[in-house]
Design a protein around this motif. Structure first.
Motif, PDB file in Angstrom:
ATOM      1  N   UNK A  88       6.112  29.004   6.908  1.00 41.05           N
ATOM      2  CA  UNK A  88       7.113  29.275   6.101  1.00 41.05           C
ATOM      3  C   UNK A  88       7.930  27.894   5.959  1.00 41.05           C
ATOM      4  N   UNK A  89       8.710  28.158   4.961  1.00 40.53           N
ATOM      5  CA  UNK A  89       9.784  27.030   4.455  1.00 40.53           C
ATOM      6  C   UNK A  89      10.491  26.439   5.585  1.00 40.53           C
ATOM      7  N   UNK A  90      10.249  25.221   6.090  1.00 41.67           N
ATOM      8  CA  UNK A  90      11.194  24.453   6.977  1.00 41.67           C
ATOM      9  C   UNK A  90      12.344  24.057   6.260  1.00 41.67           C
ATOM     10  N   UNK A  91      13.501  24.139   7.264  1.00 44.85           N
ATOM     11  CA  UNK A  91      14.680  23.684   6.772  1.00 44.85           C
ATOM     12  C   UNK A  91      14.584  22.027   6.247  1.00 44.85           C
ATOM     13  N   UNK A  92      14.973  21.703   5.439  1.00 43.02           N
ATOM     14  CA  UNK A  92      15.124  21.886   3.983  1.00 43.02           C
ATOM     15  C   UNK A  92      13.950  21.241   3.402  1.00 43.02           C
ATOM     16  N   UNK A 142      15.062  17.416   2.456  1.00 37.69           N
ATOM     17  CA  UNK A 142      14.810  16.254   3.343  1.00 37.69           C
ATOM     18  C   UNK A 142      13.399  15.816   3.263  1.00 37.69           C
ATOM     19  N   UNK A 143      13.077  14.495   2.820  1.00 35.69           N
ATOM     20  CA  UNK A 143      11.762  14.027   2.289  1.00 35.69           C
ATOM     21  C   UNK A 143      11.185  13.062   3.489  1.00 35.69           C
ATOM     22  N   UNK A 144      11.978  13.313   4.743  1.00 35.65           N
ATOM     23  CA  UNK A 144      11.457  12.755   6.176  1.00 35.65           C
ATOM     24  C   UNK A 144      11.003  13.996   6.982  1.00 35.65           C
ATOM     25  N   UNK A 145      10.696  14.926   6.450  1.00 33.53           N
ATOM     26  CA  UNK A 145      10.403  16.107   7.551  1.00 33.53           C
ATOM     27  C   UNK A 145       9.255  15.883   8.754  1.00 33.53           C
ATOM     28  N   UNK A 146       8.479  15.008   8.276  1.00 31.02           N
ATOM     29  CA  UNK A 146       7.553  14.592   9.245  1.00 31.02           C
ATOM     30  C   UNK A 146       7.911  13.651  10.368  1.00 31.02           C
ATOM     31  N   UNK A 147       8.924  13.142  10.295  1.00 31.14           N
ATOM     32  CA  UNK A 147       9.556  12.210  11.355  1.00 31.14           C
ATOM     33  C   UNK A 147      10.064  12.942  12.498  1.00 31.14           C
ATOM     34  N   UNK A 148      10.283  12.161  13.766  1.00 28.32           N
ATOM     35  CA  UNK A 148      10.329  12.675  15.074  1.00 28.32           C
ATOM     36  C   UNK A 148      11.995  12.891  15.068  1.00 28.32           C
ATOM     37  N   UNK A 181      18.569  19.010  17.607  1.00 29.24           N
ATOM     38  CA  UNK A 181      17.859  20.286  17.713  1.00 29.24           C
ATOM     39  C   UNK A 181      17.417  20.886  16.510  1.00 29.24           C
ATOM     40  N   UNK A 182      16.360  21.249  16.135  1.00 30.62           N
ATOM     41  CA  UNK A 182      15.993  21.969  14.742  1.00 30.62           C
ATOM     42  C   UNK A 182      16.155  21.260  13.461  1.00 30.62           C
ATOM     43  N   UNK A 183      16.506  19.716  13.620  1.00 32.37           N
ATOM     44  CA  UNK A 183      16.943  18.892  12.493  1.00 32.37           C
ATOM     45  C   UNK A 183      18.170  19.125  12.052  1.00 32.37           C
ATOM     46  N   UNK A 184      18.640  20.398  11.608  1.00 42.59           N
ATOM     47  CA  UNK A 184      19.785  20.891  11.028  1.00 42.59           C
ATOM     48  C   UNK A 184      20.255  22.183  11.588  1.00 42.59           C
TER      49      UNK A 184
END
Length: 223
Positions: A24-28, A45-51, A62-65
């Motif tokens: 599904x679509x991850x935030x954001x 968020x163009x850095x979705x793949x970063x830790x 946690x959850x990035x956002x």
């Protein structure tokens, strides 16, 4: 004992580099198909793949956002199998690791594991073989109009990092509760550090097999 199935090995080969799911679509995420725009004032968020954590330091929460989409991006049925699609960002040679799929009913405070995905050996290539994984939703999973689905990963090789992406989903199911292992967090402030384990995949396995049991509840949702 490590889990050894073809599906587990396939995902582990996939997670050789930095990863994020796109369905599904991850935030954001800007990478998923037909994903809604982030709520203002947030941006893609163009850095979705970063830790989100590295060497015990929090890079992101946690959850990035903590902010969510106002509506779920997908609706799933309890007892069904759902497809998770991934984007592989680069080839940094993290060579698999330990990962989990989890779900929360309290806005991301408590996550219960739905499915483990342990990697059972070092990859010989940093080229992904598949971009999809199937997650089985328990038939007694509570229903909710707004649950949080998460994928988490501890890499086998390289800096000691913790990866996490979350998606806002709805679960069609009855009101009730579900019990299971609490989601593992590692290499993040206040949590255990799992050292490099390329070639020895029992490293850190106790955090995935002997974790705390939690119970989550949902109000029910008919879709």
């Amino acid at each position: 004992m490590l889990l050894k199935t073809s599906s587990i090995f396939t995902l582990a080969t996939l997670v050789a580099g930095h990863m994020t799911f796109t369905k599904p679509c991850a935030r954001f995420t800007p990478y998923g198909k037909n994903c809604p725009s982030p709520p203002p004032p947030l941006d893609w968020d163009y850095d979705m793949t970063t830790a989100i954590g590295s060497e015990g330091t929090a890079v992101m929460p946690i959850c990035r956002y903590s902010q969510t989409y106002s509506k779920p991006t997908e609706t799933w049925n309890a007892g069904s199998s759902v497809n998770i699609n991934f984007l592989k960002d680069d080839v940094t040679g993290h060579y698999g690791g330990h990962c989990e799929f989890s779900i929360s009913y309290d806005g991301g405070k408590t996550f219960v594991v739905l499915q483990h995905c342990f990697y059972n050996g070092p990859s010989t290539s940093d080229v992904p073989q598949v971009f999809n994984y199937s997650v089985n939703l328990p038939p007694n999973l509570p229903g909710s109009s707004h649950a949080v689905f998460a994928w988490t990963w501890v890499n086998a090789s390289g800096n000691r990092e913790y990866y996490m992406n979350c998606a806002d989903v709805a679960i069609v199911g009855s009101a009730g509760s579900y019990s299971g292992k609490q989601m593992t967090i590692a290499n993040y402030p206040g949590y255990p550090r799992i050292p490099e384990f390329l070639g020895n995949y029992n490293t850190g396995i106790q955090y995935y097999t002997n974790g705390t049991q939690v119970t989550v509840t949902g109000p029910g949702f008919s879709g």
